[in-house]
Each structure stands twice: as C-alpha cells, then as structure tokens.
Design a protein around this motif. Structure first.
Motif, PDB file in Angstrom:
ATOM      1  N   THR A 164       0.844  -1.187   0.000  1.00 56.60           N
ATOM      2  CA  THR A 164       0.000   0.000   0.000  1.00 56.60           C
ATOM      3  C   THR A 164       0.883   1.241   0.000  1.00 56.60           C
ATOM      4  O   THR A 164       2.027   1.203   0.461  1.00 56.60           O
ATOM      5  CB  THR A 164      -0.933   0.031   1.229  1.00 56.60           C
ATOM      6  OG1 THR A 164      -0.156  -0.134   2.411  1.00 56.60           O
ATOM      7  CG2 THR A 164      -1.988  -1.050   1.141  1.00 56.60           C
ATOM      8  N   SER A 165       0.328   2.330  -0.503  1.00 60.72           N
ATOM      9  CA  SER A 165       1.113   3.563  -0.585  1.00 60.72           C
ATOM     10  C   SER A 165       1.308   4.203   0.784  1.00 60.72           C
ATOM     11  O   SER A 165       2.261   4.957   0.988  1.00 60.72           O
ATOM     12  CB  SER A 165       0.428   4.549  -1.534  1.00 60.72           C
ATOM     13  OG  SER A 165      -0.898   4.832  -1.103  1.00 60.72           O
ATOM     14  N   GLY A 183      -5.312   5.199   0.828  1.00 61.35           N
ATOM     15  CA  GLY A 183      -4.234   5.255  -0.156  1.00 61.35           C
ATOM     16  C   GLY A 183      -4.531   4.344  -1.330  1.00 61.35           C
ATOM     17  O   GLY A 183      -5.682   4.061  -1.660  1.00 61.35           O
ATOM     18  N   ARG A 184      -3.459   3.877  -1.964  1.00 67.23           N
ATOM     19  CA  ARG A 184      -3.558   2.925  -3.074  1.00 67.23           C
ATOM     20  C   ARG A 184      -2.899   1.620  -2.655  1.00 67.23           C
ATOM     21  O   ARG A 184      -1.962   1.625  -1.836  1.00 67.23           O
ATOM     22  CB  ARG A 184      -2.857   3.463  -4.331  1.00 67.23           C
ATOM     23  CG  ARG A 184      -3.520   4.697  -4.920  1.00 67.23           C
ATOM     24  CD  ARG A 184      -2.776   5.154  -6.165  1.00 67.23           C
ATOM     25  NE  ARG A 184      -1.397   5.553  -5.883  1.00 67.23           N
ATOM     26  CZ  ARG A 184      -0.319   4.951  -6.351  1.00 67.23           C
ATOM     27  NH1 ARG A 184      -0.421   3.884  -7.139  1.00 67.23           N
ATOM     28  NH2 ARG A 184       0.897   5.404  -6.061  1.00 67.23           N
ATOM     29  N   GLY A 185      -3.376   0.539  -3.217  1.00 66.18           N
ATOM     30  CA  GLY A 185      -2.788  -0.750  -2.888  1.00 66.18           C
ATOM     31  C   GLY A 185      -2.740  -1.650  -4.103  1.00 66.18           C
ATOM     32  O   GLY A 185      -3.417  -1.424  -5.103  1.00 66.18           O
ATOM     33  N   ARG A 221       8.244  -5.276  -7.137  1.00 68.08           N
ATOM     34  CA  ARG A 221       7.265  -4.843  -8.145  1.00 68.08           C
ATOM     35  C   ARG A 221       6.035  -4.241  -7.480  1.00 68.08           C
ATOM     36  O   ARG A 221       5.532  -3.192  -7.914  1.00 68.08           O
ATOM     37  CB  ARG A 221       6.892  -6.047  -9.012  1.00 68.08           C
ATOM     38  CG  ARG A 221       5.828  -5.764 -10.060  1.00 68.08           C
ATOM     39  CD  ARG A 221       5.900  -6.755 -11.216  1.00 68.08           C
ATOM     40  NE  ARG A 221       6.037  -8.127 -10.787  1.00 68.08           N
ATOM     41  CZ  ARG A 221       5.009  -8.955 -10.554  1.00 68.08           C
ATOM     42  NH1 ARG A 221       3.773  -8.524 -10.676  1.00 68.08           N
ATOM     43  NH2 ARG A 221       5.231 -10.211 -10.195  1.00 68.08           N
ATOM     44  N   ALA A 222       5.544  -4.872  -6.428  1.00 71.47           N
ATOM     45  CA  ALA A 222       4.350  -4.368  -5.755  1.00 71.47           C
ATOM     46  C   ALA A 222       4.584  -2.982  -5.170  1.00 71.47           C
ATOM     47  O   ALA A 222       3.759  -2.066  -5.339  1.00 71.47           O
ATOM     48  CB  ALA A 222       3.918  -5.347  -4.665  1.00 71.47           C
ATOM     49  N   VAL A 226       2.950   1.108  -6.269  1.00 72.72           N
ATOM     50  CA  VAL A 226       2.314   2.118  -5.408  1.00 72.72           C
ATOM     51  C   VAL A 226       3.251   3.282  -5.113  1.00 72.72           C
ATOM     52  O   VAL A 226       2.951   4.135  -4.273  1.00 72.72           O
ATOM     53  CB  VAL A 226       1.793   1.485  -4.095  1.00 72.72           C
ATOM     54  CG1 VAL A 226       0.713   0.467  -4.391  1.00 72.72           C
ATOM     55  CG2 VAL A 226       2.930   0.887  -3.276  1.00 72.72           C
ATOM     56  N   GLY A 227       4.408   3.315  -5.777  1.00 71.07           N
ATOM     57  CA  GLY A 227       5.306   4.452  -5.652  1.00 71.07           C
ATOM     58  C   GLY A 227       6.124   4.479  -4.379  1.00 71.07           C
ATOM     59  O   GLY A 227       6.564   5.548  -3.937  1.00 71.07           O
ATOM     60  N   ARG A 228       6.368   3.301  -3.799  1.00 74.27           N
ATOM     61  CA  ARG A 228       7.166   3.216  -2.583  1.00 74.27           C
ATOM     62  C   ARG A 228       8.319   2.233  -2.785  1.00 74.27           C
ATOM     63  O   ARG A 228       8.410   1.548  -3.793  1.00 74.27           O
ATOM     64  CB  ARG A 228       6.305   2.773  -1.387  1.00 74.27           C
ATOM     65  CG  ARG A 228       5.141   3.704  -1.048  1.00 74.27           C
ATOM     66  CD  ARG A 228       5.622   5.094  -0.596  1.00 74.27           C
ATOM     67  NE  ARG A 228       6.450   5.023   0.591  1.00 74.27           N
ATOM     68  CZ  ARG A 228       5.983   5.107   1.821  1.00 74.27           C
ATOM     69  NH1 ARG A 228       4.693   5.250   2.061  1.00 74.27           N
ATOM     70  NH2 ARG A 228       6.830   5.074   2.862  1.00 74.27           N
ATOM     71  N   SER A 229       9.205   2.166  -1.808  1.00 73.48           N
ATOM     72  CA  SER A 229      10.347   1.243  -1.847  1.00 73.48           C
ATOM     73  C   SER A 229      10.144   0.139  -0.823  1.00 73.48           C
ATOM     74  O   SER A 229       9.618   0.384   0.267  1.00 73.48           O
ATOM     75  CB  SER A 229      11.637   1.991  -1.547  1.00 73.48           C
ATOM     76  OG  SER A 229      12.721   1.100  -1.396  1.00 73.48           O
TER      77      SER A 229
END
Length: 236
Positions: A164-165, A183-185, A221-222, A226-229
C-alpha cells in the motif's frame, strides 16, 4: 496483574483478534486496490489448489487476496500472538492450521510434523494453503519447508505480495508492515515455483533460492506500483 498475564487471557485475545480483523477490513475498504497481473485470479484459478507464500511481516492483508470461491487455510504458530492472528483470520473467513513451519531442531516441539501432515491433507482435499516462506526469526531467507510441501503435494508455489502507498514499518526482526487507510494498494503474484516429486537435495536447494528470488522480485514490483520502496529488502 501484569500486561503479559492479561495478554494471555482468552478475553484479551478475542478482543484483540476482533479489533485486528476490523482494522484490516477498514484498510481494505479505504484503499484503491489493483491486481498485478490484471488476470491474477484467473491465473490462480487455473492452478488450484495452490501454496500461496509471502514474507513474514508482509502478511497482514493476505486474507483479502482470497475470493469467496477459494478455500484457503493459513498456517499460524502456537505462540500466544498466533492466537490473536488465528482469531483475526477466522473472522475474515480464512481457515487456520496451528503449528510451526520451522524445520530445524524445534520442528517436533512446535508441532511442525503435525502441521506439515495437516497441510498435505488440506491440499489433497482441494483446499489452498497460505504460509510464510521465511526461516523463523531470519527475515527474507526462504526455508526448505515450503519446498518440501510442494514436492510432497505436487502443488505449485505462488509467491505473493501486497503493498500500500501508506504504511508504517516496524523496527522488528521482520520489518513488519502495518498498512494504513486512504491510499492505493496492489495485490501481486510472481512466477510460480513447481517442485518435482523426485527432487534431490541439490534441486531442492536450487528451487529454494529461486523461490527467495521470486518473492523478492514480486515485493519490489508491488512497492514500485504504489510508488514506494520495499525498505525491508533494501535495508531502509
């Protein structure tokens, strides 16, 4: 009365399990989830029953990978914290098997033999299994237990990740992730791993290493989606 004693009481575990399940449900409902690949459920359906695996500490949202038409049971330890997890899983519609995935010296003491046999029977009955891949207390190192289960059952291993973001990462041995609402997931699966029935020790080790790599890849990849590390992997 000490908190430790209170935490072992049945009423506390029931309340904690209820609250954990409802918090996770709230997170699920308030995040915009997608699937990667988009035909994720079709890919799973074509291989049933499967052994779904994920890294410890990345597992809290795993009940939501499952659609109601799938039957899943998850392996949960006999530790008192496991009791809370078991209550939460059952409230979210997931069956529970109790025991340890550890194949070391404590395998028998922790109910590992019985749990392994129960997982085999569960797969033979057409029900899917979900289990963490890590060696106990050693984060991001896949153990041989799940490879043995795939060999003896003939069922494929599906590496799985949820990101999740918005989340909080704990500073514990597995860098557990607490997903947050609003958020996004994404739910993602990686390349499946199949283990031949006649796999020898060298083949088993090679497939263990492959599973470890596939799990790390699907987590990368996941989190990227969501734009995270994936900080647990990169040491962040």
């Amino acid at each position: 009365m000490s908190f430790r004693k209170i935490s072992r009481s049945s009423w506390f575990q029931q309340v904690a399990g209820f609250l954990a399940a409802e918090f996770l449900r709230f997170v699920w409902l308030t995040n915009r989830f997608s699937y990667d690949p988009p035909d994720l459920h079709e890919q799973i359906s074509s291989r049933l029953p499967v052994i779904g695996v994920f890294w410890h500490g990345q597992h809290f949202m795993m009940p939501f990978v499952v659609r109601k038409r799938y039957r899943f049971k998850v392996l949960i330890s006999r530790h008192r914290d496991g009791e809370i997890n078991a209550i939460a899983c059952e409230r979210l519609g997931i069956g529970v098997l109790r025991g340890s995935g550890d194949h070391g010296s404590s395998f028998h003491r922790k109910g590992g033999v019985a749990a392994f046999k129960n997982m085999l029977r569960t797969l033979q009955d057409g029900c899917n299994i979900a289990v963490t891949a890590d060696v106990p207390k050693v984060s991001r190192v896949a153990g041989l237990g799940v490879i043995m289960l795939a060999r003896d059952s003939g069922r494929p291993i599906i590496p799985t990740a949820i990101a999740t973001s918005r989340f909080k990462r704990l500073n514990n041995w597995d860098r557990s992730v607490i997903h947050l609402p609003f958020g996004r997931g994404v739910i993602a699966i990686g390349e499946a791993v199949s283990v031949p029935a006649d796999a020898d020790a060298d083949t088993m080790e090679a497939l263990r290493v492959q599973l470890e790599a596939n799990l790390n890849e699907v987590n990368r990849r996941a989190y990227a989606i969501v734009g995270r590390s994936d900080g647990a992997l990169h040491g962040a």
